[in-house]
Write a protein that holds these residues in place. Structure first.
Motif, PDB file in Angstrom:
ATOM      1  N   LEU A   1       4.088   6.747  -0.454  1.00 26.49           N
ATOM      2  CA  LEU A   1       3.814   6.774   0.982  1.00 26.49           C
ATOM      3  C   LEU A   1       5.100   6.942   1.783  1.00 26.49           C
TER       4      LEU A   1
ATOM      5  N   ARG B   1       5.776  10.432   1.915  1.00 30.19           N
ATOM      6  CA  ARG B   1       4.499  11.098   2.211  1.00 30.19           C
ATOM      7  C   ARG B   1       4.039  12.075   1.133  1.00 30.19           C
TER       8      ARG B   1
ATOM      9  N   GLU C   1      -0.491  10.593   1.815  1.00 29.17           N
ATOM     10  CA  GLU C   1      -0.622  10.418   3.268  1.00 29.17           C
ATOM     11  C   GLU C   1      -1.137   9.017   3.595  1.00 29.17           C
TER      12      GLU C   1
ATOM     13  N   SER D   1       5.859   9.211   9.312  1.00 34.82           N
ATOM     14  CA  SER D   1       4.400   9.326   9.364  1.00 34.82           C
ATOM     15  C   SER D   1       3.926  10.356  10.388  1.00 34.82           C
TER      16      SER D   1
END
Length: 412
Positions: A72, A75, A78, A92
């Motif tokens: 994460l 990414r 997602e 993000s």
């Protein structure tokens, strides 16, 4: 300022994400949520910061969410919600192009399976990230050779991965990440495929490189001993949540809950805990200002037969026994005249396993000193033996110091 900041990061795999999140808030297990929603909670409401030059270890058992969490951050997966900040940029919310640049220049990943190209030489593998970035051949070769040299692989630069051992292949993977000169390294179970001896060598290599390069390293492992050995701080995960974040010593000595306590109960604490964890409050006498009568009065009050002798700045001078103090009083001497200098001092960060031989052969307790060489505590034989046998006589089950009379600590 933190190089990496993660805030309220959540990932739910599946379509009924809100229902799954509501069930998490209600305390439902991952299995219950999966059965009722067909959704899997990978990571839930995770927040932490990583400082420059820090090795931050994320650990947990299989299915705890640690590998999802590290993916994460750049990414590769997602997020469902939450934010990841790298150098204050919100990952993000990045566009695909900005994210691509981030992965090429700021964040590199080292995988468990090495990820090397079998038909490229060691040097060509190390150059790969720079090649993708469009760096000129001469410059990328120079940087790749420097990274290989740092990793002890320069003499193997013209060989192919299949000609190398598993440990050396993993060194190539690490060198490739270092060649990119990225600020941040994400290492997902990077050493878990290696046999124990090679794995330990790789841990040593990583620590040595980090001492020189001071990267941000986020390291994923399921091995608590590995986490304790290399981590500046450790985040322990369970069912997608972080149970506790702290240094190895903090997690061992003050577990946040029963899960953390049970998870760490089989660790050899003597290889993790330090003098600072088992030391007691030092009973001292200032030999520059105090005399024999003051020393004897303090011993009577504390019910001990020995005091550490220090100067005005609390630098260790030795020890004073009751017999020494009586002789000084009867002969009209000062405490300085009767100091027993046979007291050994140790650093506050000395490991218990290293202290054992010192305390075993010492007629007196060991004085613990800080970075300025001032006395901050004392270690006695009983505390060390208790820690060596995993019977924690100094730190109880709540991570608190024992409430035994402090004076007993100085009467070896």
């Amino acid at each position: 300022m933190s190089k990496v900041r993660v805030r309220n990061l959540t990932k739910v795999f599946g379509k009924r994400t809100q229902q799954a999140l509501n069930m998490v808030k209600d305390g439902k297990s991952k299995q219950d949520i999966l059965e009722q929603t067909d959704a899997t909670v990978g990571v839930h409401n995770v927040s932490f910061d990583v400082e420059e030059g820090e090795i931050f270890v994320i650990m947990g058992l299989s299915g705890s969410g640690k590998s999802t969490l590290v993916r994460l951050i750049n990414r590769l997966i997602e997020p469902t919600s939450g934010n990841i900040y790298i150098n204050e940029a919100d990952v993000s919310k990045m566009s695909k192009e900005a994210l691509r640049q981030l992965r090429r220049t700021k964040v590199n990943m080292v995988f468990q399976n090495f990820g090397l190209f079998p038909k490229r030489t060691v040097l060509e593998n190390a150059e790969y990230g720079l090649e993708v970035r469009g760096v000129a051949k001469e410059e990328r070769q120079k940087k790749a050779e420097k990274a290989l040299d740092d990793s002890g692989l320069l003499s193997f630069k013209n060989q192919y991965p299949e000609q190398l051992s598993g440990g050396m292949q993993q060194r190539v993977g690490l060198a490739r990440a270092l060649a990119n000169d990225s600020d941040i390294l994400l290492m997902d179970e990077a050493f878990s495929a290696l046999d124990p001896l090679i794995r330990r060598d790789m841990q040593d290599d990583l620590l040595e490189l980090q001492e020189r390069l001071q990267k941000v390293i986020i390291f994923i492992t399921h091995d608590l001993n590995e986490a304790l050995r290399i981590g500046d701080r450790i985040a322990l995960m369970r069912d997608g949540k972080i149970m506790q974040i702290g240094t190895g010593e903090e997690i061992l000595t003050n577990p946040a809950n029963d899960f953390v306590r049970e998870f760490t109960e089989d660790v050899d604490r003597s290889k993790v805990l330090t003098a600072e964890n088992i030391m007691e409050h030092p009973l001292t006498i200032n030999v520059e200002t105090d005399g024999p009568n003051v020393a004897l009065q303090r011993m009577r009050k504390e019910e001990v037969s020995m005091l550490l002798a220090v100067d005005r700045k609390r630098y260790l001078k030795g020890s004073i026994t009751a017999e020494n103090a009586l002789d000084a009083r009867e002969q009209g001497k000062t405490l300085k005249d009767v100091i027993d200098k046979n007291v050994q001092k140790i650093d506050r960060y000395a490991l218990i396993t290293d202290i054992f031989n010192l305390i075993y052969n010492s007629p007196a307790p060991l004085a613990v000193v800080d970075e300025t060489d001032r006395v901050i505590g004392v270690v006695v034989r009983g505390s060390v033996i208790g820690a060596m046998s995993d019977k924690d006589t100094t730190i109880n089950n709540n991570g608190e110091k024992s409430k035994e009379k402090e004076g007993a600590n100085i009467d070896a």
